[in-house]
Design a protein around this motif. Sequence first.
Motif, PDB file in Angstrom:
ATOM      1  N   PRO A 105      37.062  46.466  38.904  1.00  0.00           N
ATOM      2  CA  PRO A 105      38.284  45.801  38.445  1.00  0.00           C
ATOM      3  C   PRO A 105      39.158  46.736  37.643  1.00  0.00           C
ATOM      4  CG  PRO A 105      36.354  44.434  38.092  1.00  0.00           C
ATOM      5  CD  PRO A 105      35.853  45.770  38.516  1.00  0.00           C
TER       6      PRO A 105
ATOM      7  N   GLY B 256      35.491  41.001  42.988  1.00  0.00           N
ATOM      8  CA  GLY B 256      35.887  41.692  41.764  1.00  0.00           C
ATOM      9  C   GLY B 256      34.984  41.223  40.636  1.00  0.00           C
TER      10      GLY B 256
ATOM     11  N   GLU C 256      41.669  37.584  48.798  1.00  0.00           N
ATOM     12  CA  GLU C 256      42.464  38.782  48.980  1.00  0.00           C
ATOM     13  C   GLU C 256      43.001  39.269  47.635  1.00  0.00           C
ATOM     14  OE1 GLU C 256      42.719  40.345  51.731  1.00  0.00           O
ATOM     15  OE2 GLU C 256      41.862  38.866  53.112  1.00  0.00           O
ATOM     16  N   GLN C 257      43.304  40.567  47.547  1.00  0.00           N
ATOM     17  CA  GLN C 257      43.943  41.144  46.372  1.00  0.00           C
ATOM     18  C   GLN C 257      45.403  41.434  46.701  1.00  0.00           C
ATOM     19  OE1 GLN C 257      40.949  44.371  45.421  1.00  0.00           O
ATOM     20  NE2 GLN C 257      41.584  43.850  43.358  1.00  0.00           N
TER      21      GLN C 257
ATOM     22  N   GLY D  90      46.833  43.875  42.004  1.00  0.00           N
ATOM     23  CA  GLY D  90      45.407  43.965  41.743  1.00  0.00           C
ATOM     24  C   GLY D  90      44.758  42.644  41.401  1.00  0.00           C
TER      25      GLY D  90
ATOM     26  N   TRP E  30      43.111  39.018  42.147  1.00  0.00           N
ATOM     27  CA  TRP E  30      42.383  38.374  43.231  1.00  0.00           C
ATOM     28  C   TRP E  30      42.997  37.009  43.509  1.00  0.00           C
ATOM     29  CZ3 TRP E  30      38.588  40.683  46.092  1.00  0.00           C
ATOM     30  CH2 TRP E  30      38.092  41.885  45.592  1.00  0.00           C
ATOM     31  N   GLU E  31      42.824  36.569  44.743  1.00  0.00           N
ATOM     32  CA  GLU E  31      43.401  35.288  45.161  1.00  0.00           C
ATOM     33  C   GLU E  31      42.831  34.138  44.333  1.00  0.00           C
ATOM     34  OE1 GLU E  31      43.654  32.657  49.312  1.00  0.00           O
ATOM     35  OE2 GLU E  31      42.858  34.694  49.322  1.00  0.00           O
TER      36      GLU E  31
END
Length: 650
Positions: A13, A143, A213-214, A218, A220-221
Amino acid sequence: MRDLERLLTGAYPEGLRGVPPAPVRKSAVRDKTFEKLGLERPERQPLPHEQWSQAEPVVKRRRPWAMVAACLAVVALVGAALWALPLATAPGQGQSGPLPAGTYLECSVTEAAFDEESWSMVLTAEATTDLDLDNPNAATGYGISANVAMTTDYSRISFGGLDPDTLTRWTETGEDTYRCEGILVEVDPEFQMVNVLIGQLDLNLELYVGFGEQNTAGLWEDFLLADAPFTLELPMPEGSRLDFVRPNPPATYFTCQAVEAAFSQEQQALVFTLEAQTDMDLDNADCQSLYSFLYTLTFQGENGAYQYPSYDGATVDALAHWTQTGEDTYRCEGFTVPVDLALLAEQGITGTAAGTLDLVVTDTSYVGAEDAWQFFPAVEFAVELEETNAPVSFESAQEEVYYKMLNSMDYFTTARVSFTEVLPGFDEELAYTIETNLDTSIAHQTLTSSDDPDFSQETYADGTTVWEYDNQAKRFSSAGEVEKRRTLAEEWPGITERYSIDENGDPHYRYRGNPTNVSGAGECLLPQTWAFGLLPEKDLWVIEGSLEYCGRTCYDIVGTVRDSYAAQIGADQFRMYVDRETGILLMLDAWNDQGSACSVTVTEITVDDPSICAAFNYDMSPYQDYTQGTGPSLGVIGSEDGPTVVYSAP
């Protein structure tokens, strides 16, 4: 091998990139060696709390037999890793898509110990979740990050030094149950003493797992969070004494405001410059140890207040960097909070957005305070969220080049450029110098010709009106009002294709406006004509690679001119350099079997210098004796009514 893959890809991350790596766990190697050799490890007896001040210093002695055993263990581990290497690279083992999403996450710390050799916490965690934590691709497909913190009545202290690599070692122990052993959290002895983190402490492991998804920022979804409280006794660092700690006087006030707040298109983030008035020692080198900072970001949308979800990480660390600018006055520059425009748009937050940055500032230096020495300043701000239809990502480099050349005005704000141009069908070389600011609508252009040393024309945009000056005839005239910067959606609402061919086979080109307010920009800064003319048929050109030109990273493009446009410019082959970041054309050479037919050559360029045309500071006294024209525009070479019209509609 998942740890090896994680190291090679650097997938961890963003919030933990700034954390220094933890030392090697010597104790783990030592314990494994004792176990393999069947030896009993001598236990080290902790000192009772009441005997700390009288304890004798510990003298470390070398143990050659332990070093030999450790070396044997390392050799065994390396051999195992080499034996398993083919497994890590076997076909079908690569990640093909997002890992399964999760709906719940619970966590507990089942074992907690303190390793005095590495001066680190060593934790074993157990997680219950429908996430696939032991998937071979979990290190990159999720992540995963964590933090260890302690919350008291007056502060929240966060321990740095958690080794992110140790969070990838999850093993399934039952249905939806996973165990991660050997989680390392290095403890800074100086930080420990300043905050009096000694003895039995009530701590909390905060586990975060992002999935889906990213985006480009950066984020995350989606994500899940879990808290795992545990108790651990931290010994006093050797050579330290509790009475060395000298608490600062407690702070009495903290106010803050946003001096600047803007949305960065490049970073996809809000960027703040904050100014604080406080009697805290904010520019102290140990600021991060003396004070703690937390924040929440709230926008006002169509549906009321919307608190933006964020996982602080490195963003919070930036709040520990202040510079004193006056008495009890400090400034924090470049405080950046990534935001997802699409997520905000779902909440009706677009265009000019108002919000509040709520800070929680805690003075942790006042040891033994009975009251909470905390402050809660609310920093109000307003930003213009740039609306753009620019894709977050492109299917190919060709798509990126074509899109950016057609929409370069969305990728820069100010520019200063000098270039020469040879128009199709002409031998003379035109020389342009342009500086422009798309936000202020202030610009200046000079134009000269190689064929006529007396030829000189200039254009000035003063933020309201565009003026054209013929220095040879000593005449000037107004070219009308300046053109303001607009988004693609504002100029072409509902249009997805700027180039199309109708049922009769006739091409249609949808040009955007010229917010630079100078005519020569169309040949370089806003190269829509060249993009429409040379790039629509992608099987006729290729990107040969990247190169540096005029201090910019460019795509090197070569291709064949399509027949309809070749007849207009007299060339059948071309090469161009296009700035990768902005889509600005930096070099073009189009030729036929008889030689060069037309060209554009940039010699100097500066992009996004905020001082360019920030204000209209030009000396206009040399034009006092010029005669004002009463007719239409002077017909500046390169404008819509000049020679450019020969090839401006491919």
